[in-house]
Structure formats: structure tokens, C-alpha cells
Design a protein around this motif. Structure first.
Motif, PDB file in Angstrom:
ATOM      1  N   UNK A 123     -11.521  10.193   9.381  1.00 13.56           N
ATOM      2  CA  UNK A 123     -12.457  10.866   8.478  1.00 13.56           C
ATOM      3  C   UNK A 123     -11.727  11.392   7.256  1.00 13.56           C
ATOM      4  N   UNK A 124     -10.583  12.014   7.480  1.00 11.53           N
ATOM      5  CA  UNK A 124      -9.808  12.552   6.370  1.00 11.53           C
ATOM      6  C   UNK A 124      -9.501  11.455   5.343  1.00 11.53           C
ATOM      7  N   UNK A 125      -9.043  10.304   5.823  1.00  7.57           N
ATOM      8  CA  UNK A 125      -8.684   9.229   4.889  1.00  7.57           C
ATOM      9  C   UNK A 125      -9.901   8.583   4.241  1.00  7.57           C
ATOM     10  N   UNK A 126     -10.999   8.473   4.956  1.00  9.15           N
ATOM     11  CA  UNK A 126     -12.219   7.935   4.347  1.00  9.15           C
ATOM     12  C   UNK A 126     -12.668   8.834   3.194  1.00  9.15           C
ATOM     13  N   UNK A 127     -12.609  10.141   3.421  1.00 10.31           N
ATOM     14  CA  UNK A 127     -12.984  11.092   2.374  1.00 10.31           C
ATOM     15  C   UNK A 127     -11.960  11.112   1.242  1.00 10.31           C
ATOM     16  N   UNK A 128     -10.684  11.099   1.600  1.00  5.60           N
ATOM     17  CA  UNK A 128      -9.622  11.081   0.597  1.00  5.60           C
ATOM     18  C   UNK A 128      -9.750   9.873  -0.325  1.00  5.60           C
ATOM     19  N   UNK A 129      -9.915   8.699   0.258  1.00  7.12           N
ATOM     20  CA  UNK A 129     -10.010   7.479  -0.548  1.00  7.12           C
ATOM     21  C   UNK A 129     -11.234   7.507  -1.456  1.00  7.12           C
ATOM     22  N   UNK A 130     -12.373   7.975  -0.940  1.00  2.57           N
ATOM     23  CA  UNK A 130     -13.581   8.060  -1.758  1.00  2.57           C
ATOM     24  C   UNK A 130     -13.353   9.006  -2.934  1.00  2.57           C
ATOM     25  N   UNK A 131     -12.868  10.193  -2.613  1.00  2.00           N
ATOM     26  CA  UNK A 131     -12.654  11.203  -3.650  1.00  2.00           C
ATOM     27  C   UNK A 131     -11.647  10.742  -4.699  1.00  2.00           C
ATOM     28  N   UNK A 142     -16.561   1.456  -5.390  1.00  2.00           N
ATOM     29  CA  UNK A 142     -17.179   2.746  -5.061  1.00  2.00           C
ATOM     30  C   UNK A 142     -18.279   2.602  -4.008  1.00  2.00           C
ATOM     31  N   UNK A 143     -19.140   1.616  -4.142  1.00  2.00           N
ATOM     32  CA  UNK A 143     -20.225   1.431  -3.175  1.00  2.00           C
ATOM     33  C   UNK A 143     -19.684   1.112  -1.787  1.00  2.00           C
ATOM     34  N   UNK A 144     -18.690   0.246  -1.704  1.00  2.00           N
ATOM     35  CA  UNK A 144     -18.100  -0.096  -0.406  1.00  2.00           C
ATOM     36  C   UNK A 144     -17.398   1.110   0.215  1.00  2.00           C
ATOM     37  N   UNK A 145     -16.699   1.898  -0.609  1.00  2.00           N
ATOM     38  CA  UNK A 145     -16.048   3.109  -0.105  1.00  2.00           C
ATOM     39  C   UNK A 145     -17.083   4.116   0.379  1.00  2.00           C
ATOM     40  N   UNK A 146     -18.191   4.209  -0.336  1.00  2.00           N
ATOM     41  CA  UNK A 146     -19.276   5.108   0.058  1.00  2.00           C
ATOM     42  C   UNK A 146     -19.837   4.698   1.423  1.00  2.00           C
ATOM     43  N   UNK A 147     -20.092   3.406   1.586  1.00  2.00           N
ATOM     44  CA  UNK A 147     -20.594   2.891   2.862  1.00  2.00           C
ATOM     45  C   UNK A 147     -19.581   3.136   3.972  1.00  2.00           C
ATOM     46  N   UNK A 148     -18.307   2.892   3.690  1.00  2.00           N
ATOM     47  CA  UNK A 148     -17.252   3.142   4.670  1.00  2.00           C
ATOM     48  C   UNK A 148     -17.215   4.620   5.053  1.00  2.00           C
ATOM     49  N   UNK A 149     -17.307   5.484   4.062  1.00  2.00           N
ATOM     50  CA  UNK A 149     -17.268   6.926   4.317  1.00  2.00           C
ATOM     51  C   UNK A 149     -18.424   7.349   5.222  1.00  2.00           C
TER      52      UNK A 149
END
Length: 164
Positions: A123-131, A142-149
Motif C-alpha cells: 500500500x505504501x508503495x502504491x500510494x508513493x508511486x501515485x503521489x 496516471x490512470x494505470x497507477x490510479x487503478x493499481x492504487x
């Protein structure tokens, strides 16, 4: 002892310390991003590496206990993360995403990430990468990162619900 930290420790210093501990713990099984990858600060070198997030464990209880000092405190933190951090802020993130407001997505992703540094590694890395991806001015993934998050948030909440 590798580093020296003076009191009072600033929140950003503590986050960096925790991040370094998580990176060191997972270094054998996961290639962690450098502090300044080609995509930007705290990001890997390639966009493809942003989506190798499943290599990180959903939860590392040892790290959480080490940071908080007790499993009871950790349970309270996980409860607060789910009830206050994720539930309230996720609704804001989803509304911002619907309107294309990536700045708000970035802001509230950062806010949730603050509570995800207690052993919820994936979770930390999913949020870190998105941010960080948004903060660096990128938009291609951005859309793929959002879906991943969103997927990782769901997986983490389900895991915490069934194990705590």
C-alpha cells in the motif's frame, strides 16, 4: 549504527528513516527504487517498474511492530488507517479523479500514505508511486497507477479485515 538523528525528529525525517528500513528489509527480494530514479524522486527508472508492485508484501507485521513498539498500537493504527484515512480520503480521491483533478488526487494520496508506513508495504508503495508520479508532472501512466492504487487499497483493507 549507520545514521545519527537529533531531537526533535521532523516527520519527514522519520518517514525517510522508515522508508529506508522498509527498503533494506525488502532489498533481497525486491529491487527498490533509488531516491531519485529517472522518473523522479522516490520513483524507479522506468514506467514498467511502477507496476511491479506485487513483489512487495501486503503486510510486514515485524516492521509495523518495530516502528510502533507493540502489536496493540499497530492494531489501532490499522483501524484508524481503514476508518479515517482510507474511507474518508478515498471518497475525496475518487471524486477528484472523476473530475480530472489530479492535484487533489495527489494531495489526498499523500495524506493516506502517511498512515501506510507501519508495515503495509505494498500500500505504501502504491500510494508513493501515485503521489510522486503526479508530483513529478507525469501523466502518461496516471490512470494505470490510479487503478493499481485502488486495487492495492482494496487488497490491503480485505487483508486487514480478515487478519485483525
Amino acid at each position: 549504527m549507520n545514521d545519527v538523528y537529533r531531537k526533535p525528529m521532523l516527520p519527514e525525517t522519520l518517514k525517510k528513516l522508515i522508508n529506508n528500513l522498509l527498503l533494506a528489509k525488502n532489498a533481497k527480494s525486491v529491487e527498490s527504487p533509488k531516491s531519485g530514479g529517472l522518473l523522479g524522486m522516490d520513483l524507479p527508472d522506468t514506467e514498467a517498474q511502477l507496476f511491479e508492485i506485487d513483489a512487495y508484501p501486503l503486510l510486514d507485521l515485524e516492521v509495523g511492530i518495530q516502528v510502533t513498539g507493540s502489536e496493540d498500537i499497530l492494531h489501532n493504527i490499522y483501524s484508524n488507517l481503514k476508518e479515517q484515512g482510507i474511507t474518508a480520503d478515498l471518497a475525496i480521491i475518487q471524486k477528484a479523479h472523476e473530475s480530472g483533478d489530479w492535484k487533489t488526487v495527489e494531495k489526498y494520496t499523500h495524506k493516506i500514505k502517511g498512515g501506510a508506513c507501519y508495515g503495509t508495504v505494498r500500500l505504501y508503495y502504491a500510494l508513493l508511486y501515485m503521489e510522486r508520479y503526479l508530483k513529478a508532472g507525469h501523466s502518461n501512466c496516471a490512470e494505470r497507477l490510479y487503478t493499481q492504487m485502488l486495487r492495492v487499497i482494496d487488497e490491503t483493507v480485505i487483508y486487514l479485515d480478515t487478519h485483525f
